[in-house]
Write a protein that holds these residues in place. Structure first.
Motif, PDB file in Angstrom:
ATOM      1  N   THR A   1      -3.715   4.102 -11.916  1.00 48.52           N
ATOM      2  CA  THR A   1      -4.937   3.764 -11.407  1.00 48.52           C
ATOM      3  C   THR A   1      -5.162   2.277 -12.087  1.00 48.52           C
ATOM      4  O   THR A   1      -5.280   2.351 -13.400  1.00 48.52           O
ATOM      5  CB  THR A   1      -5.885   4.779 -11.846  1.00 48.52           C
ATOM      6  N   PRO A   2      -5.225   1.533 -11.235  1.00 44.22           N
ATOM      7  CA  PRO A   2      -5.424   0.249 -11.726  1.00 44.22           C
ATOM      8  C   PRO A   2      -6.464  -0.009 -12.603  1.00 44.22           C
ATOM      9  O   PRO A   2      -7.770   0.664 -12.266  1.00 44.22           O
ATOM     10  CB  PRO A   2      -5.779  -0.829 -10.341  1.00 44.22           C
ATOM     11  N   LEU A   3      -6.514  -0.927 -13.400  1.00 39.09           N
ATOM     12  CA  LEU A   3      -7.815  -1.225 -14.453  1.00 39.09           C
ATOM     13  C   LEU A   3      -8.866  -1.688 -13.581  1.00 39.09           C
ATOM     14  O   LEU A   3     -10.435  -1.450 -13.801  1.00 39.09           O
ATOM     15  CB  LEU A   3      -7.320  -2.086 -15.269  1.00 39.09           C
ATOM     16  N   SER A   4      -8.780  -2.424 -12.684  1.00 43.31           N
ATOM     17  CA  SER A   4      -9.864  -3.042 -11.758  1.00 43.31           C
ATOM     18  C   SER A   4     -10.460  -1.906 -10.716  1.00 43.31           C
ATOM     19  O   SER A   4     -11.639  -1.998 -10.008  1.00 43.31           O
ATOM     20  CB  SER A   4      -9.172  -3.968 -10.694  1.00 43.31           C
ATOM     21  N   ARG A   5      -9.894  -0.507 -10.891  1.00 46.81           N
ATOM     22  CA  ARG A   5     -10.490   0.348 -10.168  1.00 46.81           C
ATOM     23  C   ARG A   5     -10.829   1.717 -10.881  1.00 46.81           C
ATOM     24  O   ARG A   5     -10.835   2.944 -10.389  1.00 46.81           O
ATOM     25  CB  ARG A   5      -9.584   0.887  -9.208  1.00 46.81           C
ATOM     26  N   GLY A   6     -11.103   1.171 -12.331  1.00 42.59           N
ATOM     27  CA  GLY A   6     -11.382   2.113 -13.234  1.00 42.59           C
ATOM     28  C   GLY A   6     -10.338   2.967 -14.216  1.00 42.59           C
ATOM     29  O   GLY A   6     -10.514   3.816 -14.901  1.00 42.59           O
ATOM     30  N   GLY A   7      -9.077   2.550 -13.969  1.00 48.45           N
ATOM     31  CA  GLY A   7      -8.228   3.336 -14.910  1.00 48.45           C
ATOM     32  C   GLY A   7      -8.227   2.591 -16.220  1.00 48.45           C
ATOM     33  O   GLY A   7      -9.088   1.819 -16.505  1.00 48.45           O
TER      34      GLY A   7
ATOM     35  N   ALA B   1      -1.325   8.750 -19.752  1.00 42.63           N
ATOM     36  CA  ALA B   1      -1.063   9.354 -18.544  1.00 42.63           C
ATOM     37  C   ALA B   1      -1.417   8.294 -17.378  1.00 42.63           C
ATOM     38  O   ALA B   1      -0.837   8.521 -16.515  1.00 42.63           O
ATOM     39  CB  ALA B   1      -2.084  10.502 -18.394  1.00 42.63           C
ATOM     40  N   ASN B   2      -1.925   7.249 -17.609  1.00 47.69           N
ATOM     41  CA  ASN B   2      -2.180   6.526 -16.709  1.00 47.69           C
ATOM     42  C   ASN B   2      -0.850   5.225 -16.802  1.00 47.69           C
ATOM     43  O   ASN B   2      -1.055   4.089 -15.971  1.00 47.69           O
ATOM     44  CB  ASN B   2      -3.402   5.502 -16.775  1.00 47.69           C
ATOM     45  N   ALA B   3      -0.078   5.276 -17.571  1.00 51.65           N
ATOM     46  CA  ALA B   3       0.892   4.175 -17.694  1.00 51.65           C
ATOM     47  C   ALA B   3       2.417   4.680 -17.349  1.00 51.65           C
ATOM     48  O   ALA B   3       2.840   5.790 -17.708  1.00 51.65           O
ATOM     49  CB  ALA B   3       1.227   3.812 -19.287  1.00 51.65           C
ATOM     50  N   ARG B   4       3.138   3.944 -16.650  1.00 56.26           N
ATOM     51  CA  ARG B   4       4.380   4.030 -15.788  1.00 56.26           C
ATOM     52  C   ARG B   4       5.281   3.003 -16.249  1.00 56.26           C
ATOM     53  O   ARG B   4       4.906   1.640 -16.189  1.00 56.26           O
ATOM     54  CB  ARG B   4       4.322   4.506 -14.493  1.00 56.26           C
TER      55      ARG B   4
ATOM     56  N   VAL C   1      -3.924   1.779  -5.490  1.00 55.57           N
ATOM     57  CA  VAL C   1      -3.937   3.062  -6.293  1.00 55.57           C
ATOM     58  C   VAL C   1      -2.512   3.571  -5.885  1.00 55.57           C
ATOM     59  O   VAL C   1      -1.677   4.475  -6.780  1.00 55.57           O
ATOM     60  CB  VAL C   1      -4.938   4.116  -5.702  1.00 55.57           C
ATOM     61  N   THR C   2      -2.011   3.419  -4.769  1.00 58.96           N
ATOM     62  CA  THR C   2      -0.560   4.117  -4.253  1.00 58.96           C
ATOM     63  C   THR C   2       0.234   3.007  -3.903  1.00 58.96           C
ATOM     64  O   THR C   2      -0.128   2.072  -3.338  1.00 58.96           O
ATOM     65  CB  THR C   2      -0.767   5.124  -2.887  1.00 58.96           C
ATOM     66  N   PRO C   3       1.693   3.148  -4.150  1.00 56.16           N
ATOM     67  CA  PRO C   3       2.326   1.884  -3.853  1.00 56.16           C
ATOM     68  C   PRO C   3       2.621   1.793  -2.373  1.00 56.16           C
ATOM     69  O   PRO C   3       2.293   2.707  -1.504  1.00 56.16           O
ATOM     70  CB  PRO C   3       3.693   2.289  -4.353  1.00 56.16           C
ATOM     71  N   ARG C   4       2.888   0.485  -2.024  1.00 56.13           N
ATOM     72  CA  ARG C   4       3.015   0.225  -0.619  1.00 56.13           C
ATOM     73  C   ARG C   4       4.315   0.898  -0.058  1.00 56.13           C
ATOM     74  O   ARG C   4       5.214   1.149  -0.762  1.00 56.13           O
ATOM     75  CB  ARG C   4       3.394  -1.199  -0.434  1.00 56.13           C
ATOM     76  N   ALA C   5       4.080   1.544   1.152  1.00 61.47           N
ATOM     77  CA  ALA C   5       5.194   2.220   1.447  1.00 61.47           C
ATOM     78  C   ALA C   5       6.261   1.119   2.390  1.00 61.47           C
ATOM     79  O   ALA C   5       5.631   0.243   2.876  1.00 61.47           O
ATOM     80  CB  ALA C   5       4.762   3.145   2.938  1.00 61.47           C
ATOM     81  N   VAL C   6       7.432   1.304   2.016  1.00 66.23           N
ATOM     82  CA  VAL C   6       8.590   0.447   2.500  1.00 66.23           C
ATOM     83  C   VAL C   6       9.428   1.117   3.150  1.00 66.23           C
ATOM     84  O   VAL C   6      10.579   0.446   3.757  1.00 66.23           O
ATOM     85  CB  VAL C   6       9.445   0.108   1.021  1.00 66.23           C
ATOM     86  N   GLY C   7       9.316   2.088   3.884  1.00 64.11           N
ATOM     87  CA  GLY C   7      10.159   2.980   4.822  1.00 64.11           C
ATOM     88  C   GLY C   7      11.187   3.797   4.094  1.00 64.11           C
ATOM     89  O   GLY C   7      11.297   3.825   2.853  1.00 64.11           O
ATOM     90  N   PRO C   8      12.002   4.137   4.897  1.00 61.71           N
ATOM     91  CA  PRO C   8      13.199   5.104   4.441  1.00 61.71           C
ATOM     92  C   PRO C   8      13.976   4.285   3.478  1.00 61.71           C
ATOM     93  O   PRO C   8      14.427   3.060   3.831  1.00 61.71           O
ATOM     94  CB  PRO C   8      14.045   5.415   5.676  1.00 61.71           C
ATOM     95  N   THR C   9      14.415   5.054   2.589  1.00 61.85           N
ATOM     96  CA  THR C   9      15.574   4.122   1.596  1.00 61.85           C
ATOM     97  C   THR C   9      16.904   4.882   1.636  1.00 61.85           C
ATOM     98  O   THR C   9      17.076   6.010   1.819  1.00 61.85           O
ATOM     99  CB  THR C   9      14.980   4.215   0.122  1.00 61.85           C
ATOM    100  N   SER C  10      18.049   4.119   1.282  1.00 64.22           N
ATOM    101  CA  SER C  10      19.322   4.540   1.482  1.00 64.22           C
ATOM    102  C   SER C  10      19.370   5.463   0.181  1.00 64.22           C
ATOM    103  O   SER C  10      18.876   5.045  -0.872  1.00 64.22           O
ATOM    104  CB  SER C  10      20.283   3.531   1.285  1.00 64.22           C
TER     105      SER C  10
END
Length: 90
Positions: free
Chosen positions: A49-55, A61-64, A78-87
């Motif tokens: 949860t980005p800091l700019s959105r209250g993280g 638990a908010n760190a990866r 808040v969610t990563p950009r979808a990049v389509g199917p991956t190999s």
């Protein structure tokens, strides 16, 4: 009092996340911890949860683990950009 990126608690959190040795949570690839910190493929801590959105800056638990490039491309979403199917061959 504002929380600081350069303070001891944040450095401790970064060290804990780094010590886990997890792959990048955004792309799934391993992170080379020996790379120069300025490299696009180096280790960074991404806040789910980005800091700019209250993280919370210091909430484990908010760190990866993330590559610098993956973290930057996520931006403040808040969610990563979808990049389509991956190999499955990576």
């Amino acid at each position: 009092m504002a929380k600081r990126w350069d303070g001891r608690p944040y450095r401790r959190l970064t060290a804990e996340v780094r010590r886990l040795g997890d792959p990048c949570w955004l792309c799934g690839h391993d992170i080379d911890l020996t790379l120069d910190p300025r490299s696009p493929w180096s280790f960074t801590v991404d806040h789910v949860t980005p800091l700019s959105r209250g993280g919370d800056l210091l909430d484990p638990a908010n760190a990866r683990s993330a590559h610098r490039r993956c973290n930057s491309s996520k931006g403040n979403r808040v969610t990563p950009r979808a990049v389509g199917p991956t190999s499955r061959r990576w």
